[in-house]
Motif scaffolding. Structure first.
Motif, PDB file in Angstrom:
ATOM      1  N   THR A  67       0.251  -1.272  -0.138  1.00 47.05           N
ATOM      2  CA  THR A  67      -0.039  -0.279  -0.096  1.00 47.05           C
ATOM      3  C   THR A  67       0.877   1.007  -0.104  1.00 47.05           C
ATOM      4  OG1 THR A  67      -0.396   0.252   2.680  1.00 47.05           O
ATOM      5  CG2 THR A  67      -1.745  -1.244   1.347  1.00 47.05           C
ATOM      6  N   SER A  68       0.030   2.183  -0.224  1.00 48.01           N
ATOM      7  CA  SER A  68       1.145   3.383  -0.484  1.00 48.01           C
ATOM      8  C   SER A  68       1.476   3.453   1.105  1.00 48.01           C
ATOM      9  CB  SER A  68       0.222   4.676  -0.513  1.00 48.01           C
ATOM     10  OG  SER A  68      -1.050   4.850  -0.027  1.00 48.01           O
ATOM     11  N   THR A  69       0.520   3.383   2.532  1.00 41.55           N
ATOM     12  CA  THR A  69       1.258   3.846   3.737  1.00 41.55           C
ATOM     13  C   THR A  69       3.317   2.663   3.575  1.00 41.55           C
ATOM     14  OG1 THR A  69       0.127   2.038   4.749  1.00 41.55           O
ATOM     15  CG2 THR A  69      -0.788   3.840   4.361  1.00 41.55           C
ATOM     16  N   ARG A  80     -21.152   0.778 -19.522  1.00 46.75           N
ATOM     17  CA  ARG A  80     -20.967   1.209 -19.075  1.00 46.75           C
ATOM     18  C   ARG A  80     -19.347   0.527 -19.426  1.00 46.75           C
ATOM     19  NH1 ARG A  80     -23.844  -2.454 -15.962  1.00 46.75           N
ATOM     20  NH2 ARG A  80     -22.899  -3.932 -14.933  1.00 46.75           N
ATOM     21  N   ILE A  81     -18.832   1.162 -17.664  1.00 38.36           N
ATOM     22  CA  ILE A  81     -17.249   1.035 -17.200  1.00 38.36           C
ATOM     23  C   ILE A  81     -17.771   0.134 -15.624  1.00 38.36           C
ATOM     24  CG2 ILE A  81     -15.177   1.018 -17.297  1.00 38.36           C
ATOM     25  CD1 ILE A  81     -15.567   3.247 -19.883  1.00 38.36           C
ATOM     26  N   ASP A  82     -16.964  -1.042 -15.452  1.00 37.95           N
ATOM     27  CA  ASP A  82     -16.902  -1.208 -14.099  1.00 37.95           C
ATOM     28  C   ASP A  82     -15.052  -1.517 -13.576  1.00 37.95           C
ATOM     29  OD1 ASP A  82     -19.621  -1.359 -14.232  1.00 37.95           O
ATOM     30  OD2 ASP A  82     -19.786  -3.542 -14.937  1.00 37.95           O
ATOM     31  N   ILE A  83     -14.946  -1.194 -12.415  1.00 42.86           N
ATOM     32  CA  ILE A  83     -14.360  -2.267 -11.955  1.00 42.86           C
ATOM     33  C   ILE A  83     -14.194  -3.010 -10.739  1.00 42.86           C
ATOM     34  CG2 ILE A  83     -12.892   0.199 -12.529  1.00 42.86           C
ATOM     35  CD1 ILE A  83     -13.028   1.397  -8.942  1.00 42.86           C
ATOM     36  N   VAL A  84     -12.433  -2.912 -10.858  1.00 42.54           N
ATOM     37  CA  VAL A  84     -12.516  -4.282  -9.996  1.00 42.54           C
ATOM     38  C   VAL A  84     -11.231  -3.792  -8.838  1.00 42.54           C
ATOM     39  CG1 VAL A  84     -11.416  -6.686  -9.335  1.00 42.54           C
ATOM     40  CG2 VAL A  84     -13.369  -6.130 -11.659  1.00 42.54           C
ATOM     41  N   TYR A  85     -11.214  -4.209  -7.740  1.00 39.50           N
ATOM     42  CA  TYR A  85     -10.828  -3.437  -6.660  1.00 39.50           C
ATOM     43  C   TYR A  85     -10.350  -4.165  -5.870  1.00 39.50           C
ATOM     44  CZ  TYR A  85     -14.310  -1.408  -4.159  1.00 39.50           C
ATOM     45  OH  TYR A  85     -14.995  -1.023  -3.539  1.00 39.50           O
ATOM     46  N   GLY A  93      -9.339  -4.769   2.209  1.00 33.42           N
ATOM     47  CA  GLY A  93      -7.860  -6.114   2.116  1.00 33.42           C
ATOM     48  C   GLY A  93      -8.938  -6.770   0.816  1.00 33.42           C
ATOM     49  N   VAL A  94     -10.004  -7.050   0.733  1.00 31.33           N
ATOM     50  CA  VAL A  94     -10.990  -7.697  -0.017  1.00 31.33           C
ATOM     51  C   VAL A  94     -11.121  -6.764  -1.387  1.00 31.33           C
ATOM     52  CG1 VAL A  94     -13.245  -8.658   0.270  1.00 31.33           C
ATOM     53  CG2 VAL A  94     -12.275  -8.364   2.373  1.00 31.33           C
ATOM     54  N   ILE A  95     -10.668  -8.153  -2.327  1.00 31.83           N
ATOM     55  CA  ILE A  95     -10.638  -7.515  -4.096  1.00 31.83           C
ATOM     56  C   ILE A  95     -12.764  -7.932  -3.409  1.00 31.83           C
ATOM     57  CG2 ILE A  95     -11.149  -9.377  -5.887  1.00 31.83           C
ATOM     58  CD1 ILE A  95      -9.675 -10.602  -4.919  1.00 31.83           C
ATOM     59  N   SER A 116     -11.603   5.386  -0.748  1.00 38.37           N
ATOM     60  CA  SER A 116     -10.700   5.675  -0.898  1.00 38.37           C
ATOM     61  C   SER A 116     -10.200   4.403   0.394  1.00 38.37           C
ATOM     62  CB  SER A 116     -11.524   6.567   0.160  1.00 38.37           C
ATOM     63  OG  SER A 116      -9.764   7.483   1.212  1.00 38.37           O
ATOM     64  N   GLY A 117      -8.704   4.207  -0.128  1.00 38.87           N
ATOM     65  CA  GLY A 117      -7.669   3.314   0.678  1.00 38.87           C
ATOM     66  C   GLY A 117      -7.954   2.317  -0.614  1.00 38.87           C
ATOM     67  N   GLY A 118      -8.603   2.680  -1.711  1.00 40.28           N
ATOM     68  CA  GLY A 118      -8.743   1.000  -2.646  1.00 40.28           C
ATOM     69  C   GLY A 118      -7.499   0.821  -3.393  1.00 40.28           C
TER      70      GLY A 118
END
Length: 493
Positions: free
Chosen positions: A96-98, A121-126, A131-133, A151-153
């Motif tokens: 992560t960025s931290t 449409r455009i969906d995302i997976v993150y 910490g969950v997909i 945020s935090g994703g």
């Protein structure tokens, strides 16, 4: 930390299996763990089971992990083997960025919402902040936009969902992972993008013999022999400002460069497909043609023109440019190959004949590699290139001095250690006007009546230079190269 290098790693990120340590593994292990503590700020990595080489590799990875963020491994989003409105996401290790290193559990059936009846449409997976997909549906529109990652994703992929779609295929999925460069990833990327160069000094960066050669047929830039013979040698070859080989003053018969590849490598290439490439720029060409050629010889460490096979690329006036242009030649080498000789230049008997005498040709970044694709030229470090060149040619510089190692009644031998083992017993080549003096250390005076040097003994680690004088009477001596240089020539001619 004193170490002696075997095969020098090509970068600080390389695996260090070829590093040879001069002291015990444990002593070095502790020192390298201290280095890690100083630089990275982590606990000592020294353990009872960890060698110094393992410590260095772990240090390399920790240094990489200490900066940036991204996917270390996994997090790949793919369609199902039988596509439907779900996708598979592999387990993901990421930073992560931290600075936290985390792992997200795989999801074999992440549900994608039903398609809109009218618009795409455009969906995302993150990976969410826990910490969950996860999955986020976008907004259907004539020109859909990508939804903002929560945020935090940590974004893994975009999914393009067409109007009325009933399944998601791999062509609908765009990988959006930010990859954190790791040692394995970097090595994999480099191996895909740049094959090993089978030539030495392809840049060329090493010029031990000088940088300007006029009307002489000889080695010029290290490992590159200049062929310029007509009724006598005619032609000029110099090192240009960009380190390229610059050929001018062409004769009417042949002007080209060649590198003779040793039989111990040539035999391994027999029957294989290889690609020769070079960057060439040309100015003032009004006639003739240039060529790239692979000459396959059955000679042992030599060019035997009887039965030789040639593969060539002809470069005509319509092909050239006043800016550098990359030319490539791919060929399958004969199974009888012993010595391979890449050649680049112009010859009366090849293509449209010789170029005009005032034509200027620059050649650089010459590469021979396995396969049919000319991958990017990746220069070696100068020290690595020089070490490879020194197998064929080394220069003992002006001012070098050696103590005696054996005193005969009519001669004195002086031991010269070698930094690189030479290919064969070398020929000694003094530079023009070179002077070698013998210091009588007992009387602190020079005795200039000695002749030589000659070579009396050669080993892979050094050689004995012999200076001769009948009944010299000296009991303690030093050899001094007072003027000029002494070359050790083990090249292929």
């Amino acid at each position: 930390m004193d170490i002696a290098l075997g095969n020098v790693p090509s970068s600080a990120l390389d695996n260090t299996d070829n590093v040879i340590f001069t002291e015990g593994e444990l002593a070095k292990k502790v020192q390298y763990s201290d280095m890690k503590t100083d630089i990275v700020g982590n606990a000592n990595l020294s353990t009872a089971s960890q060698t110094a080489k393992e410590a260095i590799n772990e240090l390399n990875q920790d240094l990489l992990d200490s900066v940036g963020y991204g996917v270390i491994s996994g997090g790949v989003v793919t369609a199902q083997s039988t596509p439907n409105m779900t996708v598979q996401v592999s387990a993901c290790t990421y930073k992560t960025s931290t600075g936290a290193r985390k792992t997200a559990v795989a999801n074999s059936s992440l549900v994608v919402s039903s398609a809109d009846a009218t618009n795409p449409r455009i969906d995302i997976v993150y990976i969410n902040s826990s910490g969950v997909i996860s999955y986020l549906q976008g907004t259907a529109a004539v020109s859909p936009i990508v939804p903002t990652t929560p945020s935090g994703g940590f974004l893994l992929a975009q999914i393009n969902v067409s109007a009325n779609a009933t399944s998601v295929t791999n062509s609908n999925i765009a990988d959006m992972r930010k990859i954190l460069i790791s040692t394995d990833y970097l090595n994999a990327q480099l191996s895909e993008k740049a094959n090993q160069n089978l030539l030495i000094n392809g840049s060329p960066s090493v010029w031990q013999r000088g940088t300007s050669f006029n009307n002489v047929q000889q080695y010029t830039a290290d490992r590159w022999f200049y062929v310029c013979y007509t009724s006598s040698p005619q032609g000029s070859l110099t090192k240009d400002v960009d380190n390229s080989i610059k050929i001018t003053n062409f004769n009417t018969n042949q002007n080209f460069i060649e590198q003779i590849i040793e039989t111990n490598l040539g035999e391994k290439l027999a029957g294989r497909k290889v690609t020769l490439s070079a960057e060439i720029k040309v100015t003032g060409m009004t006639q003739g043609s240039l060529f790239l050629q692979l000459l396959s010889s059955v000679g042992i460490d030599s060019i035997n023109y009887t039965g030789a096979v040639t593969d060539k690329l002809i470069i005509n006036q319509s092909d050239i440019s006043s800016d550098y242009k990359k030319f490539t030649l791919t060929a399958t080498l004969p199974t009888t190959l012993k010595t391979l000789v890449p050649q680049i230049g112009s010859a009366n008997a090849i293509g449209s004949g010789m170029v005009n005498s005032n034509c200027i040709v620059n050649i650089r970044n010459i590469k021979l590699e396995l396969g049919s694709i000319a991958t990017p030229f990746a220069p070696r470090l100068y020290a690595e290139e020089l070490a490879m060149c020194k197998r064929y040619y080394q220069v003992l510089p002006t001012g070098l001095a050696f103590a005696d190692c054996f005193l005969g009644a009519n001669y004195i031998d002086f031991y010269v250690p070698l930094s690189v083992t030479l290919r064969v017993n070398p020929t000694l080549v003094p530079s023009s006007g070179a002077a070698f003096r013998i210091l009588n250390k007992t009387t602190i005076s020079y005795d200039d009546a000695f002749t030589g040097p000659t070579m009396s003994v050669y080993t892979p680690f050094g050689l004995n230079l012999r200076m001769t004088k009948p009944s010299h009477g000296i009991t303690n001596a030093t050899f001094w190269a007072s003027v000029g240089t002494l070359a050790l020539d083990a090249e292929i001619y």
